[in-house]
Scaffold this active site. Structure first.
Site, PDB file in Angstrom:
ATOM      1  N   GLU A 127       0.839  -1.203   0.000  1.00 27.98           N
ATOM      2  CA  GLU A 127       0.000   0.000   0.000  1.00 27.98           C
ATOM      3  C   GLU A 127       0.867   1.243   0.000  1.00 27.98           C
ATOM      4  O   GLU A 127       1.968   1.218   0.539  1.00 27.98           O
ATOM      5  CB  GLU A 127      -0.849   0.028   1.291  1.00 27.98           C
ATOM      6  CG  GLU A 127      -1.512  -1.283   1.590  1.00 27.98           C
ATOM      7  CD  GLU A 127      -2.234  -1.304   2.940  1.00 27.98           C
ATOM      8  OE1 GLU A 127      -2.184  -0.299   3.679  1.00 27.98           O
ATOM      9  OE2 GLU A 127      -2.852  -2.332   3.222  1.00 27.98           O
ATOM     10  N   LYS A 129       2.285   4.495   1.499  1.00 24.75           N
ATOM     11  CA  LYS A 129       2.342   4.957   2.883  1.00 24.75           C
ATOM     12  C   LYS A 129       1.946   6.430   2.904  1.00 24.75           C
ATOM     13  O   LYS A 129       2.692   7.287   2.428  1.00 24.75           O
ATOM     14  CB  LYS A 129       3.742   4.774   3.456  1.00 24.75           C
ATOM     15  CG  LYS A 129       3.825   5.157   4.918  1.00 24.75           C
ATOM     16  CD  LYS A 129       5.113   4.670   5.537  1.00 24.75           C
ATOM     17  CE  LYS A 129       5.125   4.838   7.040  1.00 24.75           C
ATOM     18  NZ  LYS A 129       4.965   6.204   7.500  1.00 24.75           N
ATOM     19  N   ASP A 131       1.315  10.129   4.044  1.00 25.13           N
ATOM     20  CA  ASP A 131       2.028  11.009   4.973  1.00 25.13           C
ATOM     21  C   ASP A 131       1.023  11.933   5.644  1.00 25.13           C
ATOM     22  O   ASP A 131       0.851  13.082   5.255  1.00 25.13           O
ATOM     23  CB  ASP A 131       3.076  11.814   4.190  1.00 25.13           C
ATOM     24  CG  ASP A 131       4.106  12.430   5.111  1.00 25.13           C
ATOM     25  OD1 ASP A 131       4.073  12.128   6.323  1.00 25.13           O
ATOM     26  OD2 ASP A 131       4.936  13.209   4.631  1.00 25.13           O
ATOM     27  N   LYS A 328      10.602   3.003   2.976  1.00 25.56           N
ATOM     28  CA  LYS A 328      10.569   4.461   2.833  1.00 25.56           C
ATOM     29  C   LYS A 328      11.216   4.881   1.511  1.00 25.56           C
ATOM     30  O   LYS A 328      12.146   4.243   1.036  1.00 25.56           O
ATOM     31  CB  LYS A 328      11.328   5.124   3.992  1.00 25.56           C
ATOM     32  CG  LYS A 328      10.744   4.834   5.357  1.00 25.56           C
ATOM     33  CD  LYS A 328       9.376   5.408   5.553  1.00 25.56           C
ATOM     34  CE  LYS A 328       9.384   6.811   6.084  1.00 25.56           C
ATOM     35  NZ  LYS A 328       9.834   7.013   7.432  1.00 25.56           N
ATOM     36  N   CYS A 440      30.330   6.846  29.262  1.00 27.59           N
ATOM     37  CA  CYS A 440      30.843   7.390  30.500  1.00 27.59           C
ATOM     38  C   CYS A 440      30.037   6.685  31.577  1.00 27.59           C
ATOM     39  O   CYS A 440      28.822   6.797  31.622  1.00 27.59           O
ATOM     40  CB  CYS A 440      30.591   8.896  30.539  1.00 27.59           C
ATOM     41  SG  CYS A 440      30.664   9.581  32.195  1.00 27.59           S
ATOM     42  N   CYS A 445      27.813  11.943  36.375  1.00 28.47           N
ATOM     43  CA  CYS A 445      28.312  12.867  35.359  1.00 28.47           C
ATOM     44  C   CYS A 445      27.252  13.933  35.095  1.00 28.47           C
ATOM     45  O   CYS A 445      26.095  13.595  34.830  1.00 28.47           O
ATOM     46  CB  CYS A 445      28.626  12.094  34.079  1.00 28.47           C
ATOM     47  SG  CYS A 445      28.889  13.155  32.655  1.00 28.47           S
TER      48      CYS A 445
HETATM   49  S1  IVH Z   1      -0.369   0.181   8.873  1.00 28.14           S
HETATM   50  C1  IVH Z   1       0.614  -1.790  12.815  1.00 28.14           C
HETATM   51  N1  IVH Z   1      -0.697   1.253   6.509  1.00 28.14           N
HETATM   52  O1  IVH Z   1       2.473   4.958   9.137  1.00 28.14           O
HETATM   53  C2  IVH Z   1       0.576  -1.197  11.466  1.00 28.14           C
HETATM   54  N2  IVH Z   1       0.213   2.608   8.236  1.00 28.14           N
HETATM   55  O2  IVH Z   1       4.816   4.193  11.003  1.00 28.14           O
HETATM   56  C3  IVH Z   1       0.052   0.154  11.526  1.00 28.14           C
HETATM   57  N3  IVH Z   1       0.666   4.910   7.589  1.00 28.14           N
HETATM   58  O3  IVH Z   1       1.089   5.222  12.335  1.00 28.14           O
HETATM   59  C4  IVH Z   1       0.096   0.960  10.378  1.00 28.14           C
HETATM   60  N4  IVH Z   1      -0.009   4.720   5.494  1.00 28.14           N
HETATM   61  O4  IVH Z   1       0.071   6.621  10.485  1.00 28.14           O
HETATM   62  C5  IVH Z   1      -0.277   1.443   7.768  1.00 28.14           C
HETATM   63  N5  IVH Z   1      -1.069   2.069   4.389  1.00 28.14           N
HETATM   64  C6  IVH Z   1      -0.659   2.263   5.636  1.00 28.14           C
HETATM   65  C7  IVH Z   1      -0.174   3.515   6.086  1.00 28.14           C
HETATM   66  C8  IVH Z   1       0.254   3.639   7.400  1.00 28.14           C
HETATM   67  C9  IVH Z   1       0.480   5.541   6.427  1.00 28.14           C
HETATM   68  C10 IVH Z   1       1.232   5.512   8.806  1.00 28.14           C
HETATM   69  C11 IVH Z   1       0.385   5.343  10.034  1.00 28.14           C
HETATM   70  C12 IVH Z   1       1.257   4.696  11.058  1.00 28.14           C
HETATM   71  C13 IVH Z   1       2.602   4.966  10.531  1.00 28.14           C
HETATM   72  C14 IVH Z   1       3.526   3.843  10.998  1.00 28.14           C
END
Ligand code: IVH
Length: 680
Positions: A127, A129, A131, A328, A440, A445
């Site tokens: 999927e 990701k 933002d 990423k 350290c 400290c």
């Molecule tokens: S799944 C346990 N799917 O990425 C899995 N997250 O770093 C939970 N995000 O907090 C997330 N697109 O805000 C999932 N297609 C997608 C996503 C997605 C964006 C974000 C989400 C999550 C963050 C994780």
């Protein structure tokens, strides 16, 4: 003749139904059937009817989208299943490593089929990701009940009124055929499109307001408005990508997404279901190519194991599920010069080399420092003072040096050596054989003391207003604080003598300290600054123990029994409380009137509270997911394999080897009928 109340109610209901439908057509399907003007007319009529007849108002009327009454503050909302984050991968080998770990965990053969779909291929769903900002929305009997932010993953903020203003969030679920789930917790990302962002900022600038830095900040800021009327004017959108606790019936993640779509929820159309890891890598290149043509920002791709059974077997660490990873996009890179290398001392005494850079603009942000991680990293990359280097900034991550541009060398560059002594307290620094970090080990400290006090007073911990970095530096340097336990003995007279500290601010600080004396159990644990115990882990530990004293004396085995707490964390907790000095500090805090508040929810009132279940075989009258939902709703937990911690093994038809193991460990085995009885 005036309309009867019955007629009015009927008219309002007809309008609501039509508005829900047109809303779905417009926001979810992007295929409106009526003009905006017509939609507005219907909405105005409904709003008027409801205003004249408050008795017909309804919490899921489309009229709530214009925004309800402003709040004083957001209430806390607990997630019934933690909202975890994702592990990150940055190149193909990270992703292949992820696939390999999964194969190993599930006992598949060690290599995937390189494109030829072998019998033992693991299928994934990939999927974009998004933002944006993660939210959870709860529906009961098809009606939207609540929406919350992710928060620390365990508890977020209740932002229901704000989320109701988002057009693409259905207030009521619809389904052509089949059953609407009794309870559905859906998760997704709220975002603002690039076009929406441009218009929003234009409007803000014309009103003499400062523009938002990027669409994500704009979305986050809009969701955190106490006045939903303001949120309603922001062009927020949503894509759903997962579920929390639900009795929705599905065998796969892609099946879940399809079911969500059938319920009228908005799913990203670019999602690619049921593909091999190699196909996922191809999809990544495809997304990289079209990334800049998309109408919204994405920062990578998410790959998820498609089978829910496999997901379940793989489980999660305290931070992230083992069945998913974010790939990423390549970060933005720039070249600049290293002016100097300095050494910082952190809260745990780690000495971190940091490059001071000739300031350079990287994707809109001025970068003047970059972490060099540790000595080995500097050697490996052969980084020298005076070098021209390529630096990279990825999202919110601290900028780092990617590599040296060796063609830029003049011969004047200087090799950097880690100092033999701590740059702050001059104690000889040590490096363990199997660790890359130089430390350290002087817990007194000043650098460590300052950092640990900063952590103790920070937002997620004791949250002491007015105890900022500069003041902490002064207090430690003057000998007024030598550990965080001393905070509770600060007095007004002593404080008044400090730089930039009048009687008023001294009094405010004393009051803020006073106010912080009632502290919740998880925050208390987090505040101590135990290595590896972040907010998540502190929550997990606090959930398992009744009192702080129990944690102080807990053995590593007891700690490791907590799901999400591994040997490394357990050892660190044990080590912390073994040290007399730490125990003394904790005692001093408690003796100075700090009260730990044990949470209501921690009181364990669910009738299966704390009980650990394992399922095996096929259940006749419910799916595994339903069984899981019911166990969790009653406070119990499901794990993937039988161990000494298991309370019950539920054996359906043709149980597997788990039953043998349970017998060996003398764990109670129950059939489906007994299980159903137990749930009643
Ligand atoms: S799944 C346990 N799917 O990425 C899995 N997250 O770093 C939970 N995000 O907090 C997330 N697109 O805000 C999932 N297609 C997608 C996503 C997605 C964006 C974000 C989400 C999550 C963050 C994780």
């Amino acid at each position: 003749m005036p309309d009867t109340v019955k007629d009015i109610k009927k008219r309002a209901e007809a309008l609501r139904k039509a508005l829900h439908k047109h809303n779905y057509q417009y926001y979810v399907l992007d295929d409106p059937e009526i003009s905006d003007a017509e939609y507005d007319r219907m909405m105005q009529e409904l709003i008027r009817l409801e205003a004249d007849h408050p008795e017909i108002a309804s919490p899921d009327s489309p009229s709530v989208r214009v925004g309800g009454a402003p709040l004083d503050k957001f209430e806390t909302a607990e997630h019934s299943v933690p909202m975890l984050s994702l592990d990150n991968g940055f190149d193909d080998s990270d992703i292949l490593g992820f696939d390999k770990r999964i194969r190993k965990n599930l006992s598949f053969s060690s290599r995937s089929g390189e494109g030829t779909r072998a019998d033992d291929e693991i299928l994934y769903t990939a999927e974009p990701k998004m933002d944006g900002v993660a939210v959870e929305i709860v529906y009961e009997e098809g009606r939207m009940l609540m929406a919350s932010t992710r928060g620390d993953g365990i508890r977020g903020e209740n932002i229901t009124s704000n989320v109701k203003t988002i057009g693409s969030v259905p207030l009521v679920l619809t389904l052509e055929k089949g059953k609407i789930p009794r309870r559905l917790e859906v998760r997704g990302e709220v975002f603002i499109s690039l076009e929406g962002f441009r218009k929003l900022n234009e409007r803000r600038v014309s009103m003499n307001l400062s523009p938002f830095a990027n669409p994500r900040n704009a979305a986050a800021g809009s969701l955190r408005q106490l006045d939903p009327g303001v949120t309603a004017k922001r062009p927020l959108e949503i894509f759903l990508y997962g579920v929390g606790l639900t009795d929705l019936d599905s065998e796969s993640h892609s099946g879940t997404l399809e079911a969500l779509k059938q319920l009228g929820l908005r799913i990203n159309p670019l999602i690619r279901p049921g593909i091999t890891i190699h196909e996922a890598l191809d999809y990544y290149r495809e997304l990289t190519g079209k990334r800049h043509d998309l109408p919204y920002d994405i920062d990578g791709m998410v790959i998820k194991v498609d089978s829910l059974e496999f997901q379940h077997q793989l489980g999660a660490t305290s931070k992230s599920p083992r069945w998913a990873i974010a790939y990423k996009f390549k970060a933005i890179e720039e070249t600049t010069r290293i002016m100097n290398i300095e050494v910082q001392v952190g809260r745990t005494g780690a000495l971190t080399p940091v490059a001071r850079l000739d300031p350079v603009n990287v994707g809109g942000v001025t970068v003047s420092r970059a972490t060099l991680h540790n000595e080995d990293e500097i050697r490996r990359k052969d980084i020298r003072i005076g070098d021209t280097v390529m630096i990279r900034r990825a999202g919110d991550v601290i900028p780092e040096v990617v590599k040296v541009v060796t063609s830029g060398r003049t011969g004047e560059e200087e090799i950097f050596n880690m100092p033999a002594n701590c740059p702050v307290c001059d104690t000889p620094a040590c490096r363990d054989k199997d660790e890359a970090v130089t430390r350290c080990n002087n817990t007194n400290c000043p650098a460590q003391v300052k950092a640990s006090i900063r952590h103790f007073a920070s937002k997620g911990a004791f949250d002491i207003d007015g105890l900022g970095d500069k003041l902490i530096d002064q207090l430690v340097d003057k000998g007024m604080l030598s550990s965080y336990a001393d905070i509770f003995h600060l007095d007004k007279t002593g404080l008044e003598g400090l730089e930039r500290m009048g009687p008023k601010s001294a009094e405010n600080l004393v009051n803020a300290v006073e106010k912080s004396r009632d502290m919740t159990f998880p925050r208390f644990l987090y505040a101590l600054g135990i290595r590896h115990v972040g907010e998540n882990v502190a929550n997990l530990i606090a959930d398992k123990f009744k009192t702080a004293e129990e944690v102080f004396s807990a053995g590593t085995e007891e700690l490791e029994a907590i799901d999400g707490v591994g040997p490394e964390i357990a050892k660190s907790v044990r080590r912390f409380f073994e040290l007399d000095e730490n125990r003394e500090t904790v005692k001093r805090i408690l003796d100075s009137g700090v009260r730990i508040i044990y949470s209501e929810t921690g009181k364990k009132d669910g009738y299966l509270e704390g009980k650990v279940f394992v399922l095996t075989g096929t259940l006749e009258n419910m799916t595994r997911n339903q069984a899981k939902g019911m166990i969790e709703a009653a406070g119990g937990k499901i794990t993937g394999s039988v161990s000494r911690n298991t309370d019950y093994l539920v054996a359906g038809k043709s149980p597997g080897s788990k039953a043998d193991k349970a017998r060996k460990l003398e764990i109670e085995i129950i059939d489906e009928t007994t299980f159903t009885e137990l749930l009643k």
